[in-house]
Design an enzyme around this catalytic site. Structure first.
Site, mmCIF file in Angstrom:
data_model
loop_
_atom_site.group_PDB
_atom_site.id
_atom_site.type_symbol
_atom_site.label_atom_id
_atom_site.label_comp_id
_atom_site.label_asym_id
_atom_site.label_seq_id
_atom_site.Cartn_x
_atom_site.Cartn_y
_atom_site.Cartn_z
ATOM 1 N N SER A 253 0.791 -1.123 0.314
ATOM 2 C CA SER A 253 -0.020 -0.092 -0.483
ATOM 3 C C SER A 253 0.394 0.924 -0.011
ATOM 4 O O SER A 253 1.749 1.352 -0.833
ATOM 5 C CB SER A 253 -0.762 0.165 1.407
ATOM 6 O OG SER A 253 -2.414 0.192 0.852
ATOM 7 N N LYS A 257 4.133 1.570 -2.547
ATOM 8 C CA LYS A 257 4.772 2.781 -3.639
ATOM 9 C C LYS A 257 6.137 3.463 -2.760
ATOM 10 O O LYS A 257 6.400 3.892 -4.159
ATOM 11 C CB LYS A 257 3.590 4.040 -2.624
ATOM 12 C CG LYS A 257 1.906 4.059 -2.705
ATOM 13 C CD LYS A 257 1.541 4.923 -2.334
ATOM 14 C CE LYS A 257 -0.097 5.243 -2.434
ATOM 15 N NZ LYS A 257 -1.508 4.406 -2.412
ATOM 16 N N TRP A 344 -9.835 -0.669 -4.627
ATOM 17 C CA TRP A 344 -9.449 0.983 -4.704
ATOM 18 C C TRP A 344 -8.353 1.926 -4.717
ATOM 19 O O TRP A 344 -7.445 2.358 -5.370
ATOM 20 C CB TRP A 344 -9.466 1.299 -2.656
ATOM 21 C CG TRP A 344 -8.543 3.223 -2.159
ATOM 22 C CD1 TRP A 344 -8.385 2.812 -1.729
ATOM 23 C CD2 TRP A 344 -9.561 3.546 -2.839
ATOM 24 N NE1 TRP A 344 -7.729 4.429 -1.398
ATOM 25 C CE2 TRP A 344 -8.940 5.441 -2.025
ATOM 26 C CE3 TRP A 344 -11.048 4.332 -3.169
ATOM 27 C CZ2 TRP A 344 -9.529 6.557 -2.019
ATOM 28 C CZ3 TRP A 344 -11.294 5.748 -3.085
ATOM 29 C CH2 TRP A 344 -10.626 6.803 -2.495
ATOM 30 N N HIS A 394 -7.256 -5.912 0.736
ATOM 31 C CA HIS A 394 -6.319 -5.450 0.892
ATOM 32 C C HIS A 394 -5.769 -6.123 2.347
ATOM 33 O O HIS A 394 -5.979 -5.582 2.979
ATOM 34 C CB HIS A 394 -6.686 -3.711 0.645
ATOM 35 C CG HIS A 394 -5.575 -3.023 0.831
ATOM 36 N ND1 HIS A 394 -4.863 -2.443 -0.136
ATOM 37 C CD2 HIS A 394 -5.048 -1.991 2.449
ATOM 38 C CE1 HIS A 394 -3.842 -1.306 0.098
ATOM 39 N NE2 HIS A 394 -4.268 -1.052 1.126
HETATM 40 C C1 GCU Z 1 -5.413 4.954 1.779
HETATM 41 C C2 GCU Z 1 -5.083 5.418 0.146
HETATM 42 C C3 GCU Z 1 -3.910 4.588 -0.747
HETATM 43 C C4 GCU Z 1 -2.830 3.929 0.402
HETATM 44 C C5 GCU Z 1 -4.162 2.905 1.508
HETATM 45 C C6 GCU Z 1 -2.941 2.160 2.579
HETATM 46 O O1 GCU Z 1 -6.302 3.676 1.445
HETATM 47 O O2 GCU Z 1 -6.928 5.774 0.276
HETATM 48 O O3 GCU Z 1 -3.596 5.194 -1.464
HETATM 49 O O4 GCU Z 1 -2.044 2.710 -0.667
HETATM 50 O O5 GCU Z 1 -4.286 3.834 2.340
HETATM 51 O O6 GCU Z 1 -1.462 2.612 2.536
HETATM 52 O O7 GCU Z 1 -3.794 1.499 3.339
#
Ligand code: GCU
Length: 413
Positions: A253, A257, A344, A394
């Site tokens: 997540s 990134k 998402w 997720h």
């Molecule tokens: C939020 C955010 C995502 C990210 C996520 C996470 O949902 O919008 O961009 O990847 O958190 O870090 O779990």
């Protein structure tokens, strides 16, 4: 874990494939001046241009100066995990910036005499939360609330801190025994050591001393977390039991990134694993699906550079898209993973990011993903670039790790 902005209405997101619209991706193999990139040497120049474009427009500039580090081993247990592993705790201090908190690394090593390849990934809730081993000190740093389904408790200054309830709470995401038994080491550290994940977090992290907050391309939190991964790699290079030519960076997540951006800039990372990194990670920005650039910049204003916000309503003007970030990993092995109930993160957009990195892998005589057909659920596809879309939400599951270990066995060892 979703911070909302009470003043502004949240920009919309989209789950309707019919509303994605059309878009044209920038070509990684066309230089800034419009020249076609034909050879590996051309690509090396183009690679530098692309890193610069991502720095100027998306993540901000990673400070280039080498800063003095001091590695201090704080604990060693040669019989951790019921005798299976060696466990080390090592703090990374910044010699010239004593006010900046240390990065506290937790390292599990196989007991074998051979040097071990290592998975390096930051964790969401402190080292105490990746294992139930009781002698890992509870992190005393700022703690994200709700990240592990458990509320942090405010300290006297009203700042959230971990409690004993956090211990082992994300152990399921870190199958350490499985990793060790396969002959790999695991290195992790709390991402909040590098920068607490909130808009003011930079004031107490590394960004309080490096970078320039007046600049539109000053680095954001994702840049800082990625930089921290490279500092952990600096330490791993000094660890005699580690095969520092085989450091695989992994992230889930928001930390995914950061892992991809770290791997793109620092080619000492032998391979990169993006677990549901989504928007601003592996997913194409121009594909208006799931989270959007505008949405992420609104919910998490501190993650990217200031200039990134200028693309909120005109993503088409971004000089880059995320397939080019993935292409920066080439020719090294890359794994992009999605989860079907995590729309998402836009599984299809993540897949297309990987698909469109192909031409750069080809330049190195490698097959990247080697397919443009979206795979069936729970099917790992590809060659030097791999992809799966697993069932479920997720998360990071054993299924994901089984694929990553096989990928590492086949491509990194
Ligand atoms: C939020 C955010 C995502 C990210 C996520 C996470 O949902 O919008 O961009 O990847 O958190 O870090 O779990």
């Amino acid at each position: 874990a979703h911070l909302t902005n009470a003043q502004a209405p949240e920009p919309v997101f989209n789950y309707d494939e019919a509303k994605v619209g059309t878009y044209k991706l920038p070509n990684p193999l066309t230089s800034n001046t419009g020249k076609p990139v034909k050879t590996r040497a051309d690509w090396e120049n183009r690679r530098a241009e692309l890193i610069q474009l991502f720095a100027e427009n998306v993540y901000g500039q990673t400070p280039k100066q080498t800063i003095k580090l001091r590695f201090q081993t704080t604990a060693v247990d040669s019989s951790a995990l019921n005798g299976l592993a060696i466990r080390k705790m090592v703090s990374i201090f910044f010699v010239d910036y004593p006010q900046v908190p240390s990065i506290d690394v937790l390292l599990y090593l196989p007991k074998s005499k051979k040097v071990a390849p290592v998975f390096l990934g930051l964790n969401f809730c402190g080292n105490h939360c990746v294992t139930t081993e009781a002698d890992i000190p509870l992190s005393t740093r700022w703690m994200i609330s709700g990240a592990v389904g458990e509320a942090a408790v405010n300290n006297r200054n009203g700042e959230p801190r971990a409690t004993e309830k956090f211990r082992g709470m994300q152990a399921r995401r870190w199958p350490i025994e499985m990793i060790i038994k396969r002959g790999y080491a695991l290195a992790t550290a709390y991402y909040g050591d590098i920068e607490p994940d909130h808009p003011q977090g930079w004031r107490s992290g590394i960004r309080s001393v490096l970078g320039d907050t007046t600049k539109a391309d000053n680095w954001g939190a994702i840049g800082a977390w990625g930089w921290g991964m490279s500092r952990i790699l600096d330490y791993l290079q000094t660890e005699p039991r580690i095969d520092s030519k085989r450091v695989i960076t992994i992230g889930h997540s928001r930390i995914g990134k950061a892992a991809v951006w770290a791997g793109a800039q620092d080619d000492r990372f032998a391979a990169v694993i993006s677990n549901e990194s989504g928007e601003g990670g592996a997913a194409l920005s121009r594909r208006w699906y799931g989270e959007t650039v505008e949405r992420i910049n609104t919910s998490f204003p501190h993650w990217f550079c200031g200039r990134y916000k200028t693309y909120n309503k005109n993503v088409a003007n971004l000089p880059v898209d995320q397939h080019e970030l993935l292409a920066l990993i080439a020719p090294r092995p890359l794994y992009v993973a999605s989860a079907n109930d995590d729309q998402w993160s836009d599984p299809k957009g993540e897949f297309l990011g990987a698909v469109n990195a192909e031409p750069v892998y080809r330049l190195y005589g490698k097959t990247g993903l080697g397919t443009a057909t979206f795979p069936a659920l729970n099917q790992s596809v590809g060659q030097t670039v791999r992809y799966h879309d697993r069932t479920g939400k997720h998360d990071v599951t054993d299924y994901d790790w089984e694929q990553y270990l096989r990928f590492a066995d086949e491509l990194v060892r």
